[in-house]
Write a protein that holds these residues in place. Structure first.
Motif, PDB file in Angstrom:
ATOM      1  N   SER A 264      93.904   6.578 141.650  1.00  0.00           N
ATOM      2  CA  SER A 264      95.302   6.499 142.054  1.00  0.00           C
ATOM      3  C   SER A 264      95.815   5.077 141.836  1.00  0.00           C
ATOM      4  O   SER A 264      95.049   4.171 141.494  1.00  0.00           O
ATOM      5  N   ALA A 265      97.096   4.867 142.052  1.00  0.00           N
ATOM      6  CA  ALA A 265      97.666   3.524 141.949  1.00  0.00           C
ATOM      7  C   ALA A 265      97.272   2.698 143.165  1.00  0.00           C
ATOM      8  O   ALA A 265      97.323   3.196 144.298  1.00  0.00           O
ATOM      9  N   PRO A 266      96.854   1.450 142.982  1.00  0.00           N
ATOM     10  CA  PRO A 266      96.637   0.579 144.143  1.00  0.00           C
ATOM     11  C   PRO A 266      97.971   0.299 144.836  1.00  0.00           C
ATOM     12  O   PRO A 266      99.044   0.567 144.281  1.00  0.00           O
ATOM     13  N   GLY A 267      97.900  -0.278 146.029  1.00  0.00           N
ATOM     14  CA  GLY A 267      99.116  -0.673 146.708  1.00  0.00           C
ATOM     15  C   GLY A 267      99.802  -1.821 145.991  1.00  0.00           C
ATOM     16  O   GLY A 267      99.161  -2.631 145.313  1.00  0.00           O
TER      17      GLY A 267
ATOM     18  N   TYR B  84      89.422  -3.688 139.257  1.00  0.00           N
ATOM     19  CA  TYR B  84      90.878  -3.723 139.138  1.00  0.00           C
ATOM     20  C   TYR B  84      91.280  -4.744 138.067  1.00  0.00           C
ATOM     21  O   TYR B  84      90.726  -5.845 138.021  1.00  0.00           O
ATOM     22  N   ASP B  85      92.237  -4.347 137.224  1.00  0.00           N
ATOM     23  CA  ASP B  85      92.843  -5.279 136.287  1.00  0.00           C
ATOM     24  C   ASP B  85      94.111  -5.846 136.900  1.00  0.00           C
ATOM     25  O   ASP B  85      94.943  -5.094 137.429  1.00  0.00           O
TER      26      ASP B  85
ATOM     27  N   THR C 104      90.028  -9.385 135.778  1.00  0.00           N
ATOM     28  CA  THR C 104      89.426  -8.127 136.230  1.00  0.00           C
ATOM     29  C   THR C 104      88.516  -8.469 137.402  1.00  0.00           C
ATOM     30  O   THR C 104      87.613  -9.310 137.260  1.00  0.00           O
ATOM     31  N   VAL C 105      88.764  -7.856 138.546  1.00  0.00           N
ATOM     32  CA  VAL C 105      88.038  -8.200 139.768  1.00  0.00           C
ATOM     33  C   VAL C 105      87.514  -6.930 140.426  1.00  0.00           C
ATOM     34  O   VAL C 105      88.038  -5.834 140.216  1.00  0.00           O
TER      35      VAL C 105
ATOM     36  N   ARG D 214      90.265   0.972 137.806  1.00  0.00           N
ATOM     37  CA  ARG D 214      89.412   1.623 136.818  1.00  0.00           C
ATOM     38  C   ARG D 214      88.241   2.255 137.560  1.00  0.00           C
ATOM     39  O   ARG D 214      87.642   1.637 138.441  1.00  0.00           O
ATOM     40  N   ASP D 215      87.905   3.500 137.185  1.00  0.00           N
ATOM     41  CA  ASP D 215      86.790   4.159 137.876  1.00  0.00           C
ATOM     42  C   ASP D 215      85.466   3.909 137.158  1.00  0.00           C
ATOM     43  O   ASP D 215      85.408   3.171 136.160  1.00  0.00           O
ATOM     44  N   SER D 216      84.397   4.524 137.642  1.00  0.00           N
ATOM     45  CA  SER D 216      83.055   4.258 137.113  1.00  0.00           C
ATOM     46  C   SER D 216      82.885   4.737 135.681  1.00  0.00           C
ATOM     47  O   SER D 216      81.971   4.315 134.984  1.00  0.00           O
ATOM     48  N   ALA D 217      83.779   5.645 135.225  1.00  0.00           N
ATOM     49  CA  ALA D 217      83.741   6.103 133.833  1.00  0.00           C
ATOM     50  C   ALA D 217      84.737   5.344 132.973  1.00  0.00           C
ATOM     51  O   ALA D 217      85.008   5.733 131.839  1.00  0.00           O
ATOM     52  N   ASP D 218      85.276   4.260 133.535  1.00  0.00           N
ATOM     53  CA  ASP D 218      86.232   3.403 132.833  1.00  0.00           C
ATOM     54  C   ASP D 218      87.573   4.072 132.566  1.00  0.00           C
ATOM     55  O   ASP D 218      88.315   3.689 131.668  1.00  0.00           O
TER      56      ASP D 218
END
Length: 584
Positions: free
Chosen positions: A123-126, A154-155, A165-166, A189-193
């Motif tokens: 989902s979108a971050p805050g 996160y980018d 990217t953190v 970004r999830d574990s599958a990029d």
């Protein structure tokens, strides 16, 4: 964009981007760009995709392309497999059919930006918030995104460009400019990029005031430099020049039939840039809304947020249209506003520069509109563009008695401009084929100068004497030289037989060439000259530029500018001298 990463390379991240470069009806050219977006090197890559029946590859280059039915596989050449973080490589092919690639994979991983069956993207971050805001840094924080398999990282984007990217929920952004607005978004970004939706945008302003005594450092970038000179916006970044400039004048737009028009649509906004020529390392696609120099300037501003860009109209060749245009100043200003603020590139430009050579005087053509025409033009443009838009003009440096400075009301127009670019160069050159030889950009007069009033100090002093504030005057310098041939006298004042041979035109050569082919042998009037063989050249060096900048500061001038940036060395020797010389 289809982005792909292999599960076996969890520490890496990569994308593969497809673009149809051209289509000629019976066939087309396709290009893939593979980019390492992670933090560790990639040693090899394989791109796979499906074409619909009837679409196929007929030939390929820079990769080995094979197929099994409609499934196509491209493997790197031996010399192109290793990609350091941030590096990219492009391969291409010719094909037939009208289909587009689908089901893309890179090193066996799913497309980044698509979805994996049974695995939803995050989902979108805050929307981020900012704290600890200082003059040159701030700290961002945001609430976590959610994902059915877990968020990997996160980018962080600043003004549309990824800056970090953190793995956590905060990032401290450094190296910013005082009193400047920056816009941030965050993307998970999830574990599958797989990348999720970007967060809402935050705009934050750094504290502080611009440095006291800071000066304008402007350079002209010419649209035609992308052709024979092979000089692109990216060169401003790689040379270090962009970091030192405060403003860029993009030259030129034309003035035709009473209005502003595009000068070269191909160079301006149509030329497709390859990844290696692009500021951001990403190739243009055939269907993107804006390409060419305008898009490259947009990318340069993202990378160097302090930069301002002005669209310059006219110049020596295209000044003839100003006379007709000024028969209706308001309509002229309206046409220029509509062009510069075209929605396709309105964000690229922060101002407009009017380079009329010369109002109520002669250049390539002559104007007899009267002394008030300069004031009337700038008043009309300020009314149309408003108080916050940069409005400048390149003006004559002819300070001779009754010369071009005396022909038009530059003082009356000054109230409407942010500054004047005083063209204190091209005083002398091989258009006087038999000489006498003289420096084209003398700072001061000297014994034997061919024409009194033809030097930088005389021009600046005359403009100030007419009531123009010092801070509204920029000193012009050339990143080139002018020269003669058939010369026997080493010092200025010699006779000649014609213009010396130049790379692009007789009697003209870039500094980056002259510094090696005809090194300076002396100085006169505050600039350098050189005698080599039977050729005689004059040009500025880093040393004479430094002295000119010191003089500009002593006069309280607003700064300096150069015509034009492609003449400098690959590491920006002259721009560095300008920057160092203008520091408080």
């Amino acid at each position: 964009m289809v982005g792909l990463a292999t599960p076996a390379q969890a520490a890496t991240s990569a994308t593969a981007t497809y673009a149809k470069a051209s289509d000629w009806g019976s066939g087309f050219e396709g290009r893939w760009t593979v980019k390492n977006t992670g933090t560790t090197a990639i040693s090899a890559w394989t791109v796979e995709w499906d074409f619909p029946a009837g679409t196929r590859v007929t030939s390929a280059w820079d990769a080995d392309v094979t197929n099994t039915g409609d499934h196509w596989t491209a493997k790197n050449k031996s010399w192109a497999g290793s990609l350091a973080p941030g590096a990219s490589v492009t391969f291409g092919f010719n094909g037939t059919g009208s289909g587009a690639p689908s089901n893309c994979k890179l090193n066996g991983g799913s497309c980044d930006g698509g979805t994996i069956p049974g695995d939803n993207p995050p989902s979108a971050p805050g929307t981020p918030t900012a704290s600890a805001i200082g003059d040159t840094q701030l700290t961002l924080s945001w609430t976590a995104a959610t994902d059915d398999k877990g968020v990997k990282n996160y980018d962080v984007y600043r003004d549309g460009t990824k800056v970090a990217t953190v793995t956590g929920l905060t990032h401290t952004d450094t190296g910013l400019t005082k009193a400047t607005d920056y816009t941030y978004t965050v993307q998970a970004r999830d574990s599958a990029d797989q990348l999720g939706t970007q967060s809402g945008a935050l705009t934050a302003r750094t504290t502080g005031k611009p440095d006291a005594g800071s000066k304008i450092k402007m350079g002209y970038f010419t649209q035609w430099g992308v052709y024979g000179r092979n000089f692109h916006v990216k060169n401003l970044d790689t040379s270090g020049t962009a970091a030192k400039l405060t403003h860029i004048n993009y030259a030129f737009g034309n003035v035709q039939n009473g209005r502003c028009t595009i000068g070269d649509s191909y160079a301006d906004y149509e030329k497709a840039y390859t990844a290696d020529q692009s500021v951001d390392g990403v190739a243009d696609t055939w269907d993107q809304p804006l390409r060419g120099n305008f898009n490259q300037l947009r990318e340069l501003k993202k990378k160097h947020p302090h930069l301002k860009v002005l669209f310059s109209f006219g110049g020596w060749t295209w000044s003839g249209g100003f006379t007709q245009a000024m028969q209706n100043p308001a309509q002229f200003a309206e046409s220029c506003y509509n062009l510069v603020e075209d929605p396709r590139w309105a964000d690229v430009f922060d101002g407009i520069d009017l380079d009329w050579e010369y109002p109520n005087a002669c250049g390539l053509t002559c104007d007899t509109s009267g002394p008030a025409v300069m004031k009337n033009m700038m008043q009309a443009f300020r009314t149309k563009f408003g108080p916050n838009y940069l409005l400048t003009a390149a003006i004559t440096a002819d300070a001779s008695n009754g010369g071009k400075i005396d022909k038009a009301d530059y003082a009356g127009a000054a109230q409407y401009v942010n500054w004047y670019n005083v063209m204190t160069y091209d005083f002398f050159g091989a258009w006087a084929a038999q000489g006498p030889t003289a420096p084209h950009s003398p700072l001061n007069t000297y014994a034997g100068i061919p024409q009194e009033g033809f030097n930088s100090a005389a021009a600046i002093n005359k403009l100030k004497a007419k009531g123009i504030a010092s801070e509204k005057l920029l000193l012009g310098v050339g990143f080139y030289g002018r020269g003669w041939t058939g010369v026997t006298q080493a010092t200025p004042g010699g006779t000649a037989t014609g213009p010396a041979q130049g790379t692009y035109e007789p009697g003209f050569e870039d500094y980056k060439v002259l510094k090696n082919t005809c090194p300076a042998t002396g100085t006169v009037g505050g600039t350098a000259y050189a005698k080599c063989g039977n050729n005689w050249w004059s040009y500025d060096t880093p040393a004479t530029l430094g002295a000119k900048m010191s003089w500009a500061k002593s006069q309280g001038l607003g700064g300096s500018f150069t015509w034009e940036l492609s003449g400098d060395t690959a590491n920006g020797e002259l721009m560095t001298a300008m920057d160092n010389g203008l520091k408080p």
